[in-house]
Design an enzyme around this catalytic site. Structure first.
Site, PDB file in Angstrom:
ATOM      1  N   HIS A 103       0.850  -1.193   0.000  1.00  0.00           N
ATOM      2  CA  HIS A 103       0.000   0.000   0.000  1.00  0.00           C
ATOM      3  C   HIS A 103       0.882   1.238   0.000  1.00  0.00           C
ATOM      4  CE1 HIS A 103       0.639  -1.338   4.149  1.00  0.00           C
ATOM      5  NE2 HIS A 103       0.683  -0.058   4.473  1.00  0.00           N
ATOM      6  N   HIS A 105       0.805   5.206   1.041  1.00  0.00           N
ATOM      7  CA  HIS A 105       0.120   6.243   1.817  1.00  0.00           C
ATOM      8  C   HIS A 105       0.159   7.543   1.027  1.00  0.00           C
ATOM      9  CE1 HIS A 105       0.376   4.124   5.855  1.00  0.00           C
ATOM     10  NE2 HIS A 105       1.302   3.460   5.178  1.00  0.00           N
TER      11      HIS A 105
HETATM   12  P1  AMP Z   1       2.094   0.335   7.342  1.00  0.00           P
HETATM   13  O1  AMP Z   1       2.011  -1.152   7.012  1.00  0.00           O
HETATM   14  O2  AMP Z   1       3.230   0.660   8.247  1.00  0.00           O
HETATM   15  O3  AMP Z   1       2.068   1.191   6.119  1.00  0.00           O
HETATM   16  O4  AMP Z   1       0.831   0.691   8.227  1.00  0.00           O
HETATM   17  C1  AMP Z   1      -0.461   0.206   7.982  1.00  0.00           C
HETATM   18  C2  AMP Z   1      -1.452   1.332   7.957  1.00  0.00           C
HETATM   19  O5  AMP Z   1      -2.739   0.745   7.817  1.00  0.00           O
HETATM   20  C3  AMP Z   1      -1.497   2.211   9.212  1.00  0.00           C
HETATM   21  O6  AMP Z   1      -1.399   3.579   8.810  1.00  0.00           O
HETATM   22  C4  AMP Z   1      -2.857   1.904   9.834  1.00  0.00           C
HETATM   23  O7  AMP Z   1      -3.442   3.024  10.449  1.00  0.00           O
HETATM   24  C5  AMP Z   1      -3.653   1.438   8.631  1.00  0.00           C
HETATM   25  N1  AMP Z   1      -4.733   0.498   8.915  1.00  0.00           N
HETATM   26  C6  AMP Z   1      -4.677  -0.607   9.676  1.00  0.00           C
HETATM   27  N2  AMP Z   1      -5.852  -1.267   9.675  1.00  0.00           N
HETATM   28  C7  AMP Z   1      -6.682  -0.554   8.861  1.00  0.00           C
HETATM   29  C8  AMP Z   1      -8.031  -0.711   8.428  1.00  0.00           C
HETATM   30  N3  AMP Z   1      -8.788  -1.733   8.832  1.00  0.00           N
HETATM   31  N4  AMP Z   1      -8.561   0.221   7.600  1.00  0.00           N
HETATM   32  C9  AMP Z   1      -7.802   1.275   7.184  1.00  0.00           C
HETATM   33  N5  AMP Z   1      -6.532   1.466   7.548  1.00  0.00           N
HETATM   34  C10 AMP Z   1      -5.966   0.583   8.373  1.00  0.00           C
END
Ligand code: AMP
Length: 141
Positions: A103, A105
């Site tokens: 993903h 951001h």
């Molecule tokens: P990273 O893998 O470090 O990029 O972080 C994962 C991101 O996913 C974090 O910013 C979380 O806030 C976000 N996140 C985790 N669970 C969910 C969810 N169910 N829906 C939307 N965002 C999420």
């Protein structure tokens, strides 16, 4: 490197098994709001292909995700009157990755306003709904 786990939370969102606040979808990509936004409009852009991160994704799928991230960034500027955009992408635990479906951001930024610390604030569902609608409208406008 570990292999892709089809039971990760974003795979479940892509399959419609868990809810999300959708911003954009096409045949190869999907975007929804981060539930712990570091700024209003914080969006996650994913490939539909089952890639763990930048280390295993097919180059064409990665290119498409980046094209969608650009559209979301431009829409974020329009929707939130942002002055800039921060784009982040993490790979493996050592690289800061927590959820193991690739993903990107995309975070609209206002001049002088620092990002909230990661995972420090869970946004209200009503606010996420409003922000997703604003972004979707900016994408189609
Ligand atoms: P990273 O893998 O470090 O990029 O972080 C994962 C991101 O996913 C974090 O910013 C979380 O806030 C976000 N996140 C985790 N669970 C969910 C969810 N169910 N829906 C939307 N965002 C999420």
């Amino acid at each position: 490197m570990p292999t892709y786990d089809p039971n990760n939370i974003f795979a479940k969102i892509l399959r419609g098994e868990l809810p999300c606040h959708k911003v954009y979808e096409d045949d190869k990509a999907f975007a929804f709001l981060d539930i712990m936004p570091r700024a209003p409009g914080h969006t996650l852009v994913l490939p539909k292909a089952p890639a763990r991160n930048i280390l295993d994704i097919a180059p064409d799928d990665l290119a498409h995700v980046i094209k969608v991230a650009q559209k979301i960034a431009q829409a974020g500027i329009r929707a939130f009157g942002a002055d800039g955009v921060t784009v982040q992408q993490f790979n493996e635990g050592a690289g800061g990755q927590v959820v193991f479906h690739l993903h990107v951001h995309v975070i609209p930024r206002k001049e002088g306003l620092p990002l909230k610390p990661p995972a420090s604030f869970k946004e209200e569902p009503d606010m996420l709904k409003e922000h997703a609608a604003k972004l979707a409208a900016a994408l189609s406008g």
